[in-house]
Design a protein around this motif. Structure first.
Motif, PDB file in Angstrom:
ATOM      1  N   GLY A   1      20.259  -2.925 -13.418  1.00 12.47           N
ATOM      2  CA  GLY A   1      21.138  -3.261 -12.307  1.00 12.47           C
ATOM      3  C   GLY A   1      21.227  -2.189 -11.241  1.00 12.47           C
ATOM      4  O   GLY A   1      22.160  -2.186 -10.447  1.00 12.47           O
ATOM      5  N   VAL A   2      20.271  -1.267 -11.211  1.00 15.20           N
ATOM      6  CA  VAL A   2      20.272  -0.180 -10.224  1.00 15.20           C
ATOM      7  C   VAL A   2      19.134  -0.416  -9.240  1.00 15.20           C
ATOM      8  O   VAL A   2      18.042  -0.845  -9.627  1.00 15.20           O
ATOM      9  CB  VAL A   2      20.114   1.188 -10.933  1.00 15.20           C
ATOM     10  N   ASN A   3      19.397  -0.144  -7.974  1.00  9.27           N
ATOM     11  CA  ASN A   3      18.357  -0.279  -6.958  1.00  9.27           C
ATOM     12  C   ASN A   3      17.581   1.028  -6.820  1.00  9.27           C
ATOM     13  O   ASN A   3      18.173   2.106  -6.808  1.00  9.27           O
ATOM     14  CB  ASN A   3      18.971  -0.651  -5.610  1.00  9.27           C
ATOM     15  N   TYR A   4      16.273   0.906  -6.735  1.00  5.18           N
ATOM     16  CA  TYR A   4      15.388   2.057  -6.545  1.00  5.18           C
ATOM     17  C   TYR A   4      14.432   1.763  -5.400  1.00  5.18           C
ATOM     18  O   TYR A   4      14.229   0.599  -5.029  1.00  5.18           O
ATOM     19  CB  TYR A   4      14.551   2.322  -7.808  1.00  5.18           C
ATOM     20  N   ARG A   5      13.854   2.825  -4.872  1.00  5.20           N
ATOM     21  CA  ARG A   5      12.745   2.693  -3.931  1.00  5.20           C
ATOM     22  C   ARG A   5      11.498   3.172  -4.632  1.00  5.20           C
ATOM     23  O   ARG A   5      11.484   4.256  -5.205  1.00  5.20           O
ATOM     24  CB  ARG A   5      12.967   3.549  -2.679  1.00  5.20           C
ATOM     25  N   ILE A   6      10.451   2.365  -4.569  1.00  6.41           N
ATOM     26  CA  ILE A   6       9.127   2.805  -5.019  1.00  6.41           C
ATOM     27  C   ILE A   6       8.374   3.210  -3.761  1.00  6.41           C
ATOM     28  O   ILE A   6       8.325   2.444  -2.791  1.00  6.41           O
ATOM     29  CB  ILE A   6       8.387   1.682  -5.773  1.00  6.41           C
ATOM     30  N   ILE A   7       7.835   4.421  -3.763  1.00  2.00           N
ATOM     31  CA  ILE A   7       7.045   4.882  -2.626  1.00  2.00           C
ATOM     32  C   ILE A   7       5.573   4.658  -2.981  1.00  2.00           C
ATOM     33  O   ILE A   7       5.054   5.258  -3.922  1.00  2.00           O
ATOM     34  CB  ILE A   7       7.307   6.371  -2.312  1.00  2.00           C
ATOM     35  N   VAL A   8       4.932   3.754  -2.235  1.00  2.00           N
ATOM     36  CA  VAL A   8       3.524   3.429  -2.461  1.00  2.00           C
ATOM     37  C   VAL A   8       2.693   4.178  -1.429  1.00  2.00           C
ATOM     38  O   VAL A   8       3.007   4.160  -0.233  1.00  2.00           O
ATOM     39  CB  VAL A   8       3.279   1.913  -2.364  1.00  2.00           C
ATOM     40  N   THR A   9       1.659   4.859  -1.911  1.00  2.00           N
ATOM     41  CA  THR A   9       0.736   5.550  -1.018  1.00  2.00           C
ATOM     42  C   THR A   9      -0.496   4.674  -0.846  1.00  2.00           C
ATOM     43  O   THR A   9      -1.062   4.191  -1.832  1.00  2.00           O
ATOM     44  CB  THR A   9       0.342   6.922  -1.591  1.00  2.00           C
ATOM     45  N   ALA A  10      -0.884   4.458   0.396  1.00  2.00           N
ATOM     46  CA  ALA A  10      -2.021   3.595   0.704  1.00  2.00           C
ATOM     47  C   ALA A  10      -2.924   4.292   1.710  1.00  2.00           C
ATOM     48  O   ALA A  10      -2.479   5.153   2.475  1.00  2.00           O
ATOM     49  CB  ALA A  10      -1.533   2.273   1.281  1.00  2.00           C
ATOM     50  N   ARG A  11      -4.189   3.901   1.691  1.00  2.00           N
ATOM     51  CA  ARG A  11      -5.125   4.348   2.729  1.00  2.00           C
ATOM     52  C   ARG A  11      -5.335   3.158   3.654  1.00  2.00           C
ATOM     53  O   ARG A  11      -5.776   2.096   3.216  1.00  2.00           O
ATOM     54  CB  ARG A  11      -6.451   4.811   2.137  1.00  2.00           C
ATOM     55  N   VAL A  12      -4.987   3.346   4.925  1.00  2.00           N
ATOM     56  CA  VAL A  12      -5.168   2.313   5.937  1.00  2.00           C
ATOM     57  C   VAL A  12      -6.099   2.903   6.980  1.00  2.00           C
ATOM     58  O   VAL A  12      -5.754   3.891   7.624  1.00  2.00           O
ATOM     59  CB  VAL A  12      -3.826   1.892   6.561  1.00  2.00           C
ATOM     60  N   ASP A  13      -7.282   2.302   7.140  1.00  2.00           N
ATOM     61  CA  ASP A  13      -8.359   2.933   7.907  1.00  2.00           C
ATOM     62  C   ASP A  13      -8.620   4.297   7.251  1.00  2.00           C
ATOM     63  O   ASP A  13      -8.819   4.370   6.058  1.00  2.00           O
ATOM     64  CB  ASP A  13      -8.010   3.051   9.390  1.00  2.00           C
ATOM     65  N   SER A  14      -8.567   5.366   8.018  1.00  2.00           N
ATOM     66  CA  SER A  14      -8.786   6.689   7.413  1.00  2.00           C
ATOM     67  C   SER A  14      -7.467   7.431   7.257  1.00  2.00           C
ATOM     68  O   SER A  14      -7.445   8.616   6.975  1.00  2.00           O
ATOM     69  CB  SER A  14      -9.741   7.502   8.287  1.00  2.00           C
ATOM     70  N   GLU A  15      -6.347   6.720   7.440  1.00  2.00           N
ATOM     71  CA  GLU A  15      -5.035   7.345   7.441  1.00  2.00           C
ATOM     72  C   GLU A  15      -4.329   7.087   6.108  1.00  2.00           C
ATOM     73  O   GLU A  15      -4.418   5.996   5.547  1.00  2.00           O
ATOM     74  CB  GLU A  15      -4.227   6.735   8.590  1.00  2.00           C
ATOM     75  N   ILE A  16      -3.635   8.114   5.607  1.00  2.00           N
ATOM     76  CA  ILE A  16      -2.823   7.956   4.404  1.00  2.00           C
ATOM     77  C   ILE A  16      -1.408   7.593   4.839  1.00  2.00           C
ATOM     78  O   ILE A  16      -0.805   8.290   5.656  1.00  2.00           O
ATOM     79  CB  ILE A  16      -2.821   9.244   3.551  1.00  2.00           C
ATOM     80  N   VAL A  17      -0.900   6.482   4.312  1.00  2.00           N
ATOM     81  CA  VAL A  17       0.409   5.960   4.701  1.00  2.00           C
ATOM     82  C   VAL A  17       1.250   5.806   3.444  1.00  2.00           C
ATOM     83  O   VAL A  17       0.748   5.382   2.400  1.00  2.00           O
ATOM     84  CB  VAL A  17       0.246   4.586   5.392  1.00  2.00           C
ATOM     85  N   GLN A  18       2.524   6.168   3.535  1.00  4.39           N
ATOM     86  CA  GLN A  18       3.463   5.909   2.437  1.00  4.39           C
ATOM     87  C   GLN A  18       4.479   4.895   2.929  1.00  4.39           C
ATOM     88  O   GLN A  18       5.025   5.040   4.024  1.00  4.39           O
ATOM     89  CB  GLN A  18       4.158   7.192   1.997  1.00  4.39           C
ATOM     90  N   PHE A  19       4.713   3.854   2.121  1.00  5.37           N
ATOM     91  CA  PHE A  19       5.704   2.851   2.509  1.00  5.37           C
ATOM     92  C   PHE A  19       6.613   2.546   1.321  1.00  5.37           C
ATOM     93  O   PHE A  19       6.200   2.642   0.163  1.00  5.37           O
ATOM     94  CB  PHE A  19       5.022   1.576   3.047  1.00  5.37           C
ATOM     95  N   PRO A  20       7.877   2.202   1.612  1.00  9.60           N
ATOM     96  CA  PRO A  20       8.838   1.949   0.537  1.00  9.60           C
ATOM     97  C   PRO A  20       8.775   0.505   0.044  1.00  9.60           C
ATOM     98  O   PRO A  20       8.534  -0.418   0.827  1.00  9.60           O
ATOM     99  CB  PRO A  20      10.186   2.234   1.202  1.00  9.60           C
ATOM    100  N   VAL A  21       9.003   0.337  -1.251  1.00 10.33           N
ATOM    101  CA  VAL A  21       9.183  -0.987  -1.850  1.00 10.33           C
ATOM    102  C   VAL A  21      10.547  -0.948  -2.538  1.00 10.33           C
ATOM    103  O   VAL A  21      10.804  -0.056  -3.352  1.00 10.33           O
ATOM    104  CB  VAL A  21       8.056  -1.305  -2.855  1.00 10.33           C
ATOM    105  N   TYR A  22      11.406  -1.889  -2.198  1.00 11.81           N
ATOM    106  CA  TYR A  22      12.765  -1.901  -2.731  1.00 11.81           C
ATOM    107  C   TYR A  22      12.803  -2.783  -3.974  1.00 11.81           C
ATOM    108  O   TYR A  22      12.343  -3.922  -3.955  1.00 11.81           O
ATOM    109  CB  TYR A  22      13.746  -2.394  -1.664  1.00 11.81           C
ATOM    110  N   VAL A  23      13.329  -2.201  -5.056  1.00  8.28           N
ATOM    111  CA  VAL A  23      13.362  -2.901  -6.339  1.00  8.28           C
ATOM    112  C   VAL A  23      14.737  -2.733  -6.968  1.00  8.28           C
ATOM    113  O   VAL A  23      15.485  -1.814  -6.644  1.00  8.28           O
ATOM    114  CB  VAL A  23      12.278  -2.366  -7.311  1.00  8.28           C
ATOM    115  N   SER A  24      15.032  -3.639  -7.894  1.00  8.23           N
ATOM    116  CA  SER A  24      16.239  -3.549  -8.699  1.00  8.23           C
ATOM    117  C   SER A  24      15.817  -3.650 -10.156  1.00  8.23           C
ATOM    118  O   SER A  24      14.939  -4.429 -10.497  1.00  8.23           O
ATOM    119  CB  SER A  24      17.187  -4.695  -8.337  1.00  8.23           C
ATOM    120  N   THR A  25      16.424  -2.819 -11.002  1.00  6.20           N
ATOM    121  CA  THR A  25      16.053  -2.857 -12.424  1.00  6.20           C
ATOM    122  C   THR A  25      16.742  -4.041 -13.093  1.00  6.20           C
ATOM    123  O   THR A  25      17.858  -4.404 -12.757  1.00  6.20           O
ATOM    124  CB  THR A  25      16.442  -1.541 -13.131  1.00  6.20           C
ATOM    125  N   SER A  26      16.026  -4.630 -14.062  1.00  4.04           N
ATOM    126  CA  SER A  26      16.572  -5.797 -14.771  1.00  4.04           C
ATOM    127  C   SER A  26      17.225  -5.348 -16.074  1.00  4.04           C
ATOM    128  O   SER A  26      16.998  -4.261 -16.543  1.00  4.04           O
ATOM    129  CB  SER A  26      15.472  -6.803 -15.060  1.00  4.04           C
TER     130      SER A  26
END
Length: 129
Positions: free
Chosen positions: A104-129
């Motif tokens: 029942g707690v909300n967390y952010r998962i930080i996903v690292t991705a390569r887009v073109d030649s750039e490294i990008v980090q974006f958040p994914v919002y999740v809740s624990t079950s």
């Protein structure tokens, strides 16, 4: 014994007028660009077995590299699929393994991705079950 305060005349501190500057100063920080890849859809559910499925949308081809649950030591490269095609919603599954996190707690998962030649980090919002 009282400290002695001397009154300074205002003329001593007068500054010469500064001419207006019309040249464009370079910005120290670039304006915040929207991320080329981001979570769409509802908040995802992070199960106690460490599996979470969420939706991402990317404006360009992207490669998902790693995911970390912010504020924890849980990190993984177990991401499927790792290749994200542009301009469509993709269901992504990330496996962290068994978790010892309160439910029942909300967390952010930080996903690292390569887009073109750039490294990008974006958040994914999740809740624990």
């Amino acid at each position: 014994q009282q400290p002695v305060f001397t009154q300074q005349s205002p003329q001593q501190f007068a500054q010469p007028p500064v001419p207006p500057v019309f040249t464009q100063q370079p910005s120290l920080q670039p304006p915040q660009q929207p991320l080329p890849i981001y979570q769409t859809g509802p908040i995802a559910t992070l199960r106690q077995d460490g599996v979470v499925t969420f939706q991402v949308y990317s404006t360009k081809p992207a490669q998902l590299l790693t995911a970390v649950i912010e504020g924890t030591n849980y990190v993984t490269t177990n991401i499927s699929p790792t290749s994200i095609l542009p301009n469509q919603t993709t269901n992504v599954t990330v496996v962290f393994g068994p978790l010892a996190l309160p439910s029942g707690v909300n967390y952010r998962i930080i996903v690292t991705a390569r887009v073109d030649s750039e490294i990008v980090q974006f958040p994914v919002y999740v809740s624990t079950s």
